[in-house]
Design an enzyme around this catalytic site. Structure first.
Site, mmCIF file in Angstrom:
data_model
loop_
_atom_site.group_PDB
_atom_site.id
_atom_site.type_symbol
_atom_site.label_atom_id
_atom_site.label_comp_id
_atom_site.label_asym_id
_atom_site.label_seq_id
_atom_site.Cartn_x
_atom_site.Cartn_y
_atom_site.Cartn_z
ATOM 1 C CB SER A 1 0.780 2.204 0.689
ATOM 2 O OG SER A 1 1.081 3.459 1.211
ATOM 3 C CB SER B 1 1.830 3.953 4.201
ATOM 4 O OG SER B 1 0.505 3.490 4.064
ATOM 5 C CE LYS C 1 3.864 4.927 -0.809
ATOM 6 N NZ LYS C 1 3.210 5.168 0.493
#
Lengths: 489, 105
Positions: free
Chosen positions: A154, A178, A79
């Site tokens: 996210s 997330s 990420k």
């Protein structure tokens, strides 16, 4: 070689036995990304040089007939809030559009040391603020299971990358849900370890008392294999705990018979989609059949978790994001003539709407006259939430809930009303606020074919227990012929 | 409305955000909506409750005394080389970050 079927173990075995070279495997993955990602937009940056160099290193070991390290040659996506030395890291924001970290995060360094190949950086909500990946400054991610829907956020890019076979596993971060929520929406496994289990060094900070790094995989075992490498005290992160790291993978095979699983009624009330409820109740039955004892419990302060979260997280974020001032790194506004303008314009032009909203809210709740009423109050409610779990964990070994109130919603469906978006986090934020570990495991599908996730929460540092339960649940689906809830691994 | 446009301006100044007029209006609306929701925390009596600022208190314990094992020796160690530290600067000299003049004289 079907990239969709590769697991961490089968990848290492295939390379060790020279069924394929690490380099060829990496090329296969980049070809797949090239073909698929224009529809999904899971990746922001590909790290081809680094990946191929690592693959060559792994191939040299395998060619000599020497044993590969535990994650030797396994292609992993990271990420974009997690720093990678020499590889652009944007946090999903324009304010870091050209930022190249001069150091690796500890989690990435440990994965690479264990032989993993970092394919690239995945798309995410800006500064990890969001529940749908629609807050990325670089455009949304599309759910591989239904491209008109969100992958969750996210860590939407990381979840999507695993779900679409564009990496074997991935790293994400979880501050309010997330990792777990996108795992549920995309039909993969996502684990948020205990706070302090995995170093946050190199994680671009959103809310320092709530942020966690954790793995995504197609199976519980894959997630355990990654956790094994990234867990453990790090002198570079003073909040990491000096506790023993168990052998997670051997633990997950242990029987679950006799484990008491708490079913909190507050997580099964209004607002829970009927099909999600049915899937999770089916999951609980499966665990009961495996020998677990479901116990009704209560977490009475659950309804106060979201307001607590949005005070604490935004307050911490307003402090953490103060560093983006156009001076040392990141975007500097070309319209700035004074130092004050450098700060104000760089920030206003570089940050997106949701980020500014949260900075404003966080600054407000910390400001003179409001600190006691909001921030201090929220910290006290946080104690009450922690106590709820302490009391429940005296009676049960784990808590089982839905991960999300609904399956993946449509792109654009919740973007107009920030509060509606915040309420999607209702089942996940409590674990972040209290520091306990949580995992989301696929548990069936909606009638429209959308994945549904079941969440298992555990005591601090008892990832082994929740992994074991997740593995048992996963195993119970293996009997279902043709079930797409789980690919045969 | 609890949050006024003056409050929005004050908070934006604290946060070093140069909001446009449209952003300020939207912010006023959004902040009020969220704070209305956050108000429900006042339903709870927390007069006898300690705040929990950092969960490490729960997981690792409160002991931060010098011999608790949480502290390292106060010894200098290598840190990021200057060139690396300046590497992402929008404007820099060989040794410093460059910004507009602060003191006008």
């Amino acid at each position: 070689m079907d990239l969709n079927l590769l697991t961490v173990s089968s990848t290492v075995t295939a390379i060790q036995e020279r069924q394929i070279t690490a380099a060829a495997l990496v090329e296969n993955f980049y070809a797949r990304i090239d073909a698929e990602d224009r529809k999904i937009h899971g990746y922001l940056t590909l790290a081809k040089d680094r990946a191929l160099a690592q693959a060559a290193h792994i191939d040299r070991i395998a060619d000599r007939g020497n044993p590969l390290p535990p994650l030797g040659g396994v292609p992993i996506a990271v990420k974009d809030v997690i720093s990678t030395k020499g590889v652009r890291t944007t946090a999903g924001s324009r304010i870091l559009e050209n930022y190249v970290p001069p150091y690796d995060s500890t989690a990435v360094a440990r994965l690479e040391h264990a032989g993993a190949v970092i394919l690239g950086k995945t798309n995410c909500d800006e500064f990890a603020m969001g529940s749908s990946n629609e807050n990325s400054a670089y455009g949304p991610v599309h759910n591989p299971r239904d491209r008109e829907r969100v992958p969750g956020g996210s860590s939407g890019g990381s979840a999507a990358s695993v779900a679409a076979g564009m990496s074997v596993a991935a790293l994400g971060s979880d501050t309010g849900g997330s990792i777990r929520q996108p795992a549920a929406f995309c039909g993969v496994v996502g684990l948020m370890p205990t706070y302090g289990r995995v170093s946050r060094y190199g994680l671009i900070a959103f809310a320092s008392s709530l942020d966690h790094i954790g793995p995504f995989g197609k199976s519980v075992k894959d997630v355990a294999l990654l956790l094994q490498q990234i867990a453990g005290r790090d002198p570079l992160d003073a909040t990491t705990a000096d506790v023993r790291v168990p052998d997670f993978v051997s633990e997950i095979g242990e029987p679950v018979k006799g484990l008491r699983i708490g079913i909190p009624h507050e997580y099964f009330g209004d607002g829970l989609d009927r099909e999600v409820r049915e899937a999770v109740e089916d999951g609980i039955q499966r665990l009961a059949k495996a020998g677990c004892e479901p116990v009704p419990v209560s977490l009475p302060h659950t309804a106060y978790a979201i307001p607590t979260y949005y005070v604490v997280a935004t307050a911490e974020a307003s402090s953490n994001l103060a560093r983006y001032d156009g001076v040392r790194y990141g975007y500097r506004s070309p319209h700035a003539k004074t130092l004050a303008e450098v700060y104000r314009r760089s920030r206003d032009e570089g940050f997106g709407t949701e980020v500014k909203r949260r900075i404003m809210l966080g600054t407000y709740v910390l400001s003179a006259g409001y600190y006691d009423a909001y921030y201090l109050k929220a910290q006290k409610v946080r104690t009450l939430l922690a106590r709820d779990f302490q009391q429940v964990f005296e009676k049960v070994d784990a808590v089982v809930t839905p991960t999300t109130p609904t399956p993946a919603f449509r792109l654009g469906e919740k973007t107009e009303d920030p509060l509606a978006m915040y309420l999607a986090d209702i089942y996940t934020v409590t674990a972040d606020l209290t520091g306990i570990p949580g995992i989301s495991v696929p548990c069936g599908e909606s009638s429209g074919g959308l994945p549904i996730g079941l969440q298992i929460l555990g005591r601090h540092f008892e990832e082994a227990t929740i992994l074991r339960l997740g593995h048992a649940l996963e195993h119970s689906f293996a009997d279902r012929v043709g079930a797409s809830a789980h690919r045969k691994i | 409305m609890r949050v006024t446009s003056k409050d929005v301006q004050y908070v934006a100044d604290l946060a070093y955000l140069e909001l446009t007029a449209e952003e300020r209006a939207r912010m006023e609306r959004d902040l009020n909506s969220i704070l209305d929701y956050v108000d429900r925390l006042n339903e709870l009596d927390t007069s006898k409750v300690e705040p929990l600022a950092q969960v490490s208190q729960l997981t690792v314990g409160h002991d931060l005394s010098l011999d608790s094992g949480h502290w390292r020796e106060d010894e200098p160690r290598p840190s990021l080389p200057r060139e690396a530290a300046l590497g992402n600067a929008p404007q820099a000299t060989d040794s410093f970050f460059r910004v507009p003049k602060v003191i006008e004289r």
